[in-house]
Write a protein that holds these residues in place. Structure first.
Motif, PDB file in Angstrom:
ATOM      1  N   ARG A   8       1.212  -0.188   7.964  1.00  7.72           N
ATOM      2  CA  ARG A   8       0.002   0.456   7.430  1.00  7.72           C
ATOM      3  C   ARG A   8       0.135   1.980   7.442  1.00  7.72           C
ATOM      4  O   ARG A   8      -0.122   2.647   6.446  1.00  7.72           O
ATOM      5  N   ARG A   9       0.559   2.543   8.550  1.00 10.12           N
ATOM      6  CA  ARG A   9       0.691   3.988   8.677  1.00 10.12           C
ATOM      7  C   ARG A   9       1.700   4.541   7.669  1.00 10.12           C
ATOM      8  O   ARG A   9       1.436   5.530   6.988  1.00 10.12           O
ATOM      9  N   LEU A  10       2.842   3.886   7.564  1.00  8.66           N
ATOM     10  CA  LEU A  10       3.892   4.361   6.654  1.00  8.66           C
ATOM     11  C   LEU A  10       3.479   4.200   5.191  1.00  8.66           C
ATOM     12  O   LEU A  10       3.681   5.107   4.377  1.00  8.66           O
ATOM     13  N   ALA A  11       2.918   3.058   4.853  1.00  7.90           N
ATOM     14  CA  ALA A  11       2.516   2.807   3.466  1.00  7.90           C
ATOM     15  C   ALA A  11       1.433   3.787   3.021  1.00  7.90           C
ATOM     16  O   ALA A  11       1.511   4.355   1.928  1.00  7.90           O
ATOM     17  N   LEU A  12       0.448   3.991   3.867  1.00  3.79           N
ATOM     18  CA  LEU A  12      -0.646   4.893   3.492  1.00  3.79           C
ATOM     19  C   LEU A  12      -0.219   6.356   3.480  1.00  3.79           C
ATOM     20  O   LEU A  12      -0.926   7.196   2.920  1.00  3.79           O
ATOM     21  N   GLY A  13       0.932   6.659   4.050  1.00  2.00           N
ATOM     22  CA  GLY A  13       1.468   8.013   4.011  1.00  2.00           C
ATOM     23  C   GLY A  13       2.162   8.349   2.702  1.00  2.00           C
ATOM     24  O   GLY A  13       2.533   9.495   2.469  1.00  2.00           O
ATOM     25  N   LEU A  14       2.339   7.345   1.843  1.00  2.00           N
ATOM     26  CA  LEU A  14       2.982   7.553   0.547  1.00  2.00           C
ATOM     27  C   LEU A  14       1.923   7.875  -0.509  1.00  2.00           C
ATOM     28  O   LEU A  14       0.801   7.366  -0.445  1.00  2.00           O
ATOM     29  N   PRO A  15       2.260   8.698  -1.507  1.00  2.00           N
ATOM     30  CA  PRO A  15       1.270   9.114  -2.517  1.00  2.00           C
ATOM     31  C   PRO A  15       0.727   7.946  -3.345  1.00  2.00           C
ATOM     32  O   PRO A  15       1.473   7.041  -3.719  1.00  2.00           O
ATOM     33  N   ASP A  16      -0.559   7.997  -3.597  1.00  2.00           N
ATOM     34  CA  ASP A  16      -1.240   7.082  -4.524  1.00  2.00           C
ATOM     35  C   ASP A  16      -1.200   5.612  -4.101  1.00  2.00           C
ATOM     36  O   ASP A  16      -1.357   4.720  -4.941  1.00  2.00           O
ATOM     37  N   VAL A  17      -1.000   5.338  -2.826  1.00  2.00           N
ATOM     38  CA  VAL A  17      -0.988   3.958  -2.333  1.00  2.00           C
ATOM     39  C   VAL A  17      -2.413   3.506  -2.072  1.00  2.00           C
ATOM     40  O   VAL A  17      -3.237   4.247  -1.542  1.00  2.00           O
ATOM     41  N   VAL A  18      -2.672   2.260  -2.447  1.00  2.27           N
ATOM     42  CA  VAL A  18      -3.981   1.645  -2.228  1.00  2.27           C
ATOM     43  C   VAL A  18      -3.781   0.425  -1.346  1.00  2.27           C
ATOM     44  O   VAL A  18      -2.855  -0.360  -1.561  1.00  2.27           O
ATOM     45  N   GLU A  19      -4.651   0.271  -0.349  1.00  2.00           N
ATOM     46  CA  GLU A  19      -4.619  -0.935   0.479  1.00  2.00           C
ATOM     47  C   GLU A  19      -5.632  -1.915  -0.094  1.00  2.00           C
ATOM     48  O   GLU A  19      -6.795  -1.575  -0.302  1.00  2.00           O
ATOM     49  N   ILE A  20      -5.174  -3.130  -0.348  1.00  2.00           N
ATOM     50  CA  ILE A  20      -6.016  -4.200  -0.859  1.00  2.00           C
ATOM     51  C   ILE A  20      -6.600  -4.957   0.327  1.00  2.00           C
ATOM     52  O   ILE A  20      -5.893  -5.251   1.298  1.00  2.00           O
ATOM     53  N   ASP A  21      -7.880  -5.295   0.249  1.00  2.00           N
ATOM     54  CA  ASP A  21      -8.531  -6.055   1.306  1.00  2.00           C
ATOM     55  C   ASP A  21      -7.855  -7.414   1.455  1.00  2.00           C
ATOM     56  O   ASP A  21      -7.697  -8.154   0.478  1.00  2.00           O
ATOM     57  N   SER A  22      -7.401  -7.719   2.667  1.00  2.00           N
ATOM     58  CA  SER A  22      -6.751  -9.003   2.941  1.00  2.00           C
ATOM     59  C   SER A  22      -6.879  -9.321   4.424  1.00  2.00           C
ATOM     60  O   SER A  22      -7.317  -8.487   5.209  1.00  2.00           O
ATOM     61  N   ASP A  23      -6.449 -10.517   4.790  1.00  2.00           N
ATOM     62  CA  ASP A  23      -6.477 -10.909   6.198  1.00  2.00           C
ATOM     63  C   ASP A  23      -5.368 -10.235   6.996  1.00  2.00           C
ATOM     64  O   ASP A  23      -5.391 -10.238   8.213  1.00  2.00           O
ATOM     65  N   GLY A  24      -4.405  -9.679   6.311  1.00  2.00           N
ATOM     66  CA  GLY A  24      -3.302  -8.971   6.957  1.00  2.00           C
ATOM     67  C   GLY A  24      -3.219  -7.571   6.386  1.00  2.00           C
ATOM     68  O   GLY A  24      -4.138  -6.786   6.521  1.00  2.00           O
ATOM     69  N   PHE A  25      -2.110  -7.284   5.709  1.00  2.00           N
ATOM     70  CA  PHE A  25      -1.959  -6.013   5.004  1.00  2.00           C
ATOM     71  C   PHE A  25      -1.424  -6.289   3.611  1.00  2.00           C
ATOM     72  O   PHE A  25      -0.744  -7.276   3.368  1.00  2.00           O
ATOM     73  N   ASP A  26      -1.763  -5.401   2.680  1.00  2.00           N
ATOM     74  CA  ASP A  26      -1.360  -5.552   1.279  1.00  2.00           C
ATOM     75  C   ASP A  26      -1.469  -4.171   0.632  1.00  2.00           C
ATOM     76  O   ASP A  26      -2.562  -3.636   0.495  1.00  2.00           O
TER      77      ASP A  26
END
Length: 113
Positions: A8-26
């Motif tokens: 989560r930390r690494l993915a959200l540190g990249l430009p224009d990344v969106v986290e999709i609501d899920s039971d885990g991570f997406d």
């Protein structure tokens, strides 16, 4: 040893990344997934979201096979992913430096498509 919080930390540190609501991570870039929690399916049982395993976009079959053969302690696949440029990554087996490299590569491939 990496975990879902590192993803989560690494993915959200990249430009224009969106986290999709899920039971885990997406996580997605340009509306295309590049890493998400492994939705394990066992016949006769409900699907289980595995946050200790990441599904990672790898670009093509050659890269997929190179990872599977070269680092079998980190990567695996299942028949449901046959023919798809995706591998499963065992998060407890990977260090954060390698995870950073893998996520960045997956992100770049999806952002450039």
């Amino acid at each position: 040893m990496a975990d879902a919080d590192d993803v989560r930390r690494l993915a959200l540190g990249l430009p224009d990344v969106v986290e999709i609501d899920s039971d885990g991570f997406d996580f997605r870039v340009a509306n295309k997934g590049f890493v998400w929690s492994y939705p394990e399916r066992v016949p006769g049982r409900p699907r289980v979201i595995r946050t200790d395993v990441a599904v990672l976009f790898v670009g093509d079959e050659a890269e997929k096979q190179a990872l599977l053969l070269g680092e079998p302690d980190l990567f695996f696949t299942t028949p449901g992913y046959d023919g798809l440029p995706l591998v499963m990554l065992r998060l407890p087996a990977v260090n954060v430096g390698r995870l950073t490299e893998l996520l960045t590569d997956a992100y770049r491939m999806r952002a450039d498509q």
